[in-house]
Design a protein around this motif. Structure first.
Motif, PDB file in Angstrom:
ATOM      1  N   SER A   1      26.266  37.075   2.730  1.00  0.00           N
ATOM      2  CA  SER A   1      25.307  37.332   3.809  1.00  0.00           C
ATOM      3  C   SER A   1      25.559  36.355   4.944  1.00  0.00           C
ATOM      4  O   SER A   1      26.125  35.271   4.748  1.00  0.00           O
ATOM      5  CB  SER A   1      23.872  37.157   3.287  1.00  0.00           C
ATOM      6  OG  SER A   1      22.949  37.171   4.355  1.00  0.00           O
TER       7      SER A   1
ATOM      8  N   HIS B   1      30.891  30.994   4.700  1.00  0.00           N
ATOM      9  CA  HIS B   1      29.479  31.152   4.329  1.00  0.00           C
ATOM     10  C   HIS B   1      29.194  32.593   3.911  1.00  0.00           C
ATOM     11  O   HIS B   1      28.521  32.832   2.896  1.00  0.00           O
ATOM     12  CB  HIS B   1      28.597  30.759   5.514  1.00  0.00           C
ATOM     13  CG  HIS B   1      27.132  30.922   5.252  1.00  0.00           C
ATOM     14  ND1 HIS B   1      26.349  29.919   4.736  1.00  0.00           N
ATOM     15  CD2 HIS B   1      26.303  31.997   5.442  1.00  0.00           C
ATOM     16  CE1 HIS B   1      25.107  30.354   4.605  1.00  0.00           C
ATOM     17  NE2 HIS B   1      25.044  31.602   5.030  1.00  0.00           N
TER      18      HIS B   1
ATOM     19  N   ASP C   1      20.911  32.429   7.047  1.00  0.00           N
ATOM     20  CA  ASP C   1      20.810  30.997   6.729  1.00  0.00           C
ATOM     21  C   ASP C   1      22.011  30.189   7.189  1.00  0.00           C
ATOM     22  O   ASP C   1      22.120  28.999   6.852  1.00  0.00           O
ATOM     23  CB  ASP C   1      20.598  30.775   5.214  1.00  0.00           C
ATOM     24  CG  ASP C   1      19.377  31.514   4.687  1.00  0.00           C
ATOM     25  OD1 ASP C   1      18.360  31.524   5.406  1.00  0.00           O
ATOM     26  OD2 ASP C   1      19.456  32.076   3.587  1.00  0.00           O
TER      27      ASP C   1
ATOM     28  N   THR D   1      30.687  33.242   0.485  1.00  0.00           N
ATOM     29  CA  THR D   1      29.977  32.532  -0.584  1.00  0.00           C
ATOM     30  C   THR D   1      28.612  33.135  -0.864  1.00  0.00           C
ATOM     31  O   THR D   1      28.209  33.321  -2.013  1.00  0.00           O
ATOM     32  CB  THR D   1      29.820  31.045  -0.227  1.00  0.00           C
ATOM     33  OG1 THR D   1      31.114  30.491   0.025  1.00  0.00           O
ATOM     34  CG2 THR D   1      29.154  30.273  -1.352  1.00  0.00           C
ATOM     35  N   HIS D   2      27.887  33.456   0.208  1.00  0.00           N
ATOM     36  CA  HIS D   2      26.509  33.920   0.064  1.00  0.00           C
ATOM     37  C   HIS D   2      26.362  35.435   0.193  1.00  0.00           C
ATOM     38  O   HIS D   2      25.258  35.955   0.049  1.00  0.00           O
ATOM     39  CB  HIS D   2      25.625  33.244   1.119  1.00  0.00           C
ATOM     40  CG  HIS D   2      25.598  31.751   0.998  1.00  0.00           C
ATOM     41  ND1 HIS D   2      24.736  31.084   0.161  1.00  0.00           N
ATOM     42  CD2 HIS D   2      26.344  30.785   1.607  1.00  0.00           C
ATOM     43  CE1 HIS D   2      24.926  29.782   0.259  1.00  0.00           C
ATOM     44  NE2 HIS D   2      25.907  29.565   1.129  1.00  0.00           N
TER      45      HIS D   2
END
Length: 319
Positions: free
Chosen positions: A99, A93, A102, A96-97
């Motif tokens: 960060s 995650h 979320d 991918t982001h």
């Protein structure tokens, strides 16, 4: 005893940081480095960093003194970390982001088991009664140091629960001289401290020896930085590299509103450890009175009661 900010959470850097995709010089197996930019962190600006007290950041392991089963105990830092499957999902995650925001955790299933005596650190966010991880995917917390737990034998060496005392390294009444002394646990209640010594983090302060190890607790915020440099990237770099007082792992600033911010040498691309540190070169006096104790370190230091040493690293126990 001087009381400044208690260290319960990870302390942010005084500068905004970037992540570089190259192996960390600080942590083994970490394939990225957190490097400071030249921009001061807005958190530090809002907390009036220019009016903060600068103290030495020590290279040890964090501890805490609070009640356990009705008695004061030393507690060791133990952050709950995700299991392999959850950690893999979390890192995917993040990649991918770019960060950790979320990401959805299942706190009951995603984290490694800890002792039933484990408690979360102060200000850990809770959801539905469960402590939640921080942006690094860890849940900061503590476990009580019990004599029977060999994992925490070096923690145990600095406390005597029968007498209710702990071995502390701190400035003496003469601020230039340090002292190693026995302090009532009652005086340390709700303090956080750094355990330093022979078997901690490669012993950057040169304390004791493998044959005669020496460990002690340093209350956070108790070692002031004299004439600290301004919070400026270039001036801090120069201070760490050129000033004898800059031979430290880092600086922690204690702001008047309770905010803590720090800078580590690694944030600035500087190496640590550095050989003879500023702390290990300071003179020290041992003030541990003789008394009946089953703790061998207390007994050994009491034999040196009243002895002064030119440098902290010269403190050696008698065989």
């Amino acid at each position: 005893m001087r009381r400044l900010g208690s260290v319960q959470q990870k302390i942010p850097c005084v500068f905004l940081t970037d992540v570089k995709p190259e192996p960390s010089s600080k942590r083994d197996r970490q394939q990225f480095q957190v490097i400071a930019t030249e921009n001061v962190n807005p958190v530090a600006v809002e907390a009036n960093i220019d009016g903060a007290v600068a103290t030495e950041k020590l290279d040890g392991t964090c501890c805490y003194v609070t009640l356990h089963q009705g008695r004061l105990y030393l507690w060791a830092r133990l952050d709950r970390k995700p299991n392999k499957q959850a950690d893999k999902r979390f890192k995917k995650h993040q990649h991918t982001h770019q960060s950790s925001k979320d990401f959805t955790w299942n706190v009951e299933e995603d984290f490694k088991a800890v002792s039933e005596m484990w408690i979360p650190a102060h200000k850990v966010r809770h959801h539905n009664g469960h402590p939640m991880p921080d942006e690094h995917g860890h849940i900061p917390g503590w476990v009580p140091v019990e004599k029977s737990n060999k994992q925490y034998c070096w923690h145990s060496s600095v406390v005597d629960y029968e007498v209710g005392s702990a071995l502390v390294l701190r400035p003496s009444s003469d601020e230039e001289v340090l002292e190693i002394t026995a302090v009532p646990l009652a005086d340390l209640q709700e303090h956080t401290l750094e355990l330093v010594g022979t078997s901690i983090n490669g012993n950057p302060y040169g304390l004791g020896s493998k044959k005669q190890p020496v460990h002690c607790l340093v209350p956070h915020g108790s070692i002031p930085v004299t004439n600290p440099p301004p919070v400026d990237f270039q001036q801090l770099c120069s201070w760490f590299q050129e000033s004898p007082a800059g031979r430290v792992e880092g600086i922690v600033w204690h702001c008047k509103d309770g905010t803590l911010v720090k800078v580590h040498r690694h944030h600035l691309g500087l190496r640590w450890p550095v050989g003879d540190t500023h702390l290990s070169s300071r003179s020290v006096v041992v003030r541990v009175d003789a008394y009946s104790s089953t703790n061998t370190l207390f007994t050994a230091l009491s034999a040196l009661n009243g002895h002064s040493f030119r440098r902290l690293q010269d403190v050696q126990l008698e065989s």
